[in-house]
Structures are given as C-alpha cells and as structure tokens.
Design a protein around this motif. Sequence first.
Motif, short mmCIF file in Angstrom:
data_model
loop_
_atom_site.label_atom_id
_atom_site.label_comp_id
_atom_site.label_asym_id
_atom_site.label_seq_id
_atom_site.Cartn_x
_atom_site.Cartn_y
_atom_site.Cartn_z
N ARG A 38 38.57 45.41 38.65
CA ARG A 38 39.30 44.44 39.47
C ARG A 38 39.44 44.90 40.92
NH1 ARG A 38 44.45 41.85 37.14
NH2 ARG A 38 43.57 40.07 38.26
N ASP B 146 36.28 39.20 38.50
CA ASP B 146 37.65 38.75 38.73
C ASP B 146 38.41 39.81 39.50
OD1 ASP B 146 39.95 37.27 38.63
OD2 ASP B 146 40.51 37.93 36.61
N TYR B 147 38.04 40.00 40.77
CA TYR B 147 38.69 41.02 41.58
C TYR B 147 40.11 40.59 41.95
CZ TYR B 147 34.01 43.00 42.31
OH TYR B 147 32.77 43.55 42.14
#
Length: 291
Positions: free
Chosen positions: A37, A4-5
């Motif tokens: 992230r 979930d960058y």
Amino acid sequence: MSPDYLVSALVSVYDSRKFIEGCLDDLLAQTLYQQDRLEVIIVNTDSPGGEDAIIRDYVAGCAHFVYLPVPQRESVYAAWNRGIVLARAPFLTSASTDDRHRPDALELAADLLEREHAADPAVALVCYPSYIHSKPNQVWSDRIKYERLYSGKEDADGFADNDIGPNPVWWIGLHRTWGLFDATFRGAGDHDFYSMKARQTHQFKRHPEPLGLWYRDARDKSNLGYLSESELDRINLHPEPPSPEALAREWSEWEEKNQAVEILRSPVPTASENQPPPPRRTGLLGRLFGS
C-alpha cells in the motif's frame, strides 16, 4: 488494475550518495510497504553523486517503485511536484533521503489521517514528533541516540508556524485547492505551502507518538537545506487560492514536464508471485537479514 495504494512517498535525490540506500531500505521496511500500500516515487534531478545505478537496481528488484531521472538540476519542490502529478495514492509524504522512520510510522500516520479526513474533510495533514540526531543513517531501534525530541506546539488556531516538522503525511486534494509547491524556493517551499496556504482552509492533526528520525548535521542543518531569511521575506502571508483554470493549467504543465523525461516503473507482482528481495541490503534490511 492499479495497486490499492494509501500513501505515495516522494523522494528527491541530489548529492545523496551516502543516504540513498538507507532511505530506500527504510521505506522497504515500512509495514505499509509490506502490505503493498506504499508507492515510492524517486526523482533524481541530475545529481552528481552517482545514485542513478543504485536506484535502478532497487526499481528492477522491488515492487511499487517509480523513478524519474531528470537531466537537469531542479529544486526539491520541483522534484516533489513531478512526483505528485504521478502519484496514485490519496495521501502523500516526503521522504527526505537523510531522515528515517519507525517501521510502522507511515501506516499509523496514514491511518490517523484516513480516519480524521473521513470524519471531517477539512482535516488534510498529519505530522508526528521526531527524534533529532546527528548520526548519518541511524535506524530506528531501542538504542536510538538523539539530541532532543521535536514535538512542535499546537496553538489556538491548530498549529504555529514551522511546527509541522519533517515528512508529514498529507491529502493530495490540498493541491487541487492550493496548487503545487512553489518550485522557485530552495528551502521554504513546504513552509509556504503548509503554513501560509493550506492552513487557511484545512486542519492538521498530530500523531502523539514519535515516529521519525530527523537528521541534522553538525551545523544543525538537514540535507535539504534550511529556511533562509531572504526566502521567508518573500512568502505571501495571505495568499488567495488559485482559480480552477490556473490549477488545471499548472497540473498539466508538470505532466508535460514528466512526459519529456524517462519514467521507470518496477513490475507489480501478482498475488501468485513472490516479490524478490532488494538487490542491495547495506541499510536497515541488511542489518535485519544480512547481505
């Protein structure tokens, strides 16, 4: 499942041997990286500086790295374009090899952009003040030595030309409106994209606190070069957005360019795995933890 960058950092490498380890250590020290992230995309365009082995060590020993060793010389904007079409985050930033950040810089800038963009989709870029200095590989600390603070000036339209400063954070959707960077520029491609294109349709915001260290050498130039008069003269002052067909064609062309080169991705650790420390600690992490 992809991580979930929030931000993908674009690192263009050419003749950056004395800066590359400090640059990568700076990104590893970012709070956003510590939260898993931050994606780091490194593009090496046939640099003569011997950075390849160093970068491969980082990719092998650290999560969230992508590396493209390109076998021919290309402009910094071509390198960024290669990274943009690979990026897996909604926001992008350039990470010049000779510049540095406050450890929470990318988290603060991205959080501001995320909030502002959610409230008004026209807001698409966040910049921030930076300390200008001439000490190679200076890191952020209470003892920063700098010549002046670059803060830019906002005008009635939002931002005056050239007032964005180094390494902003921007929404990847800008490239779905205006296309990628003009890779034929040597030093004015970002000015062309932000000031002459994106600013016609989108708004920019400035984080109020200094978050960056902007390196300028004794000639008052950065490692990436400078805006030449000849390049500024050929910038289109009132460009039209490309057609959807042209945008799709351009994106596909850069994807095809990437398919023709090696792409290395570091392993992404699972929640039960401990991330190994970086193999080299000569920069900021070396001073924090030792070698």
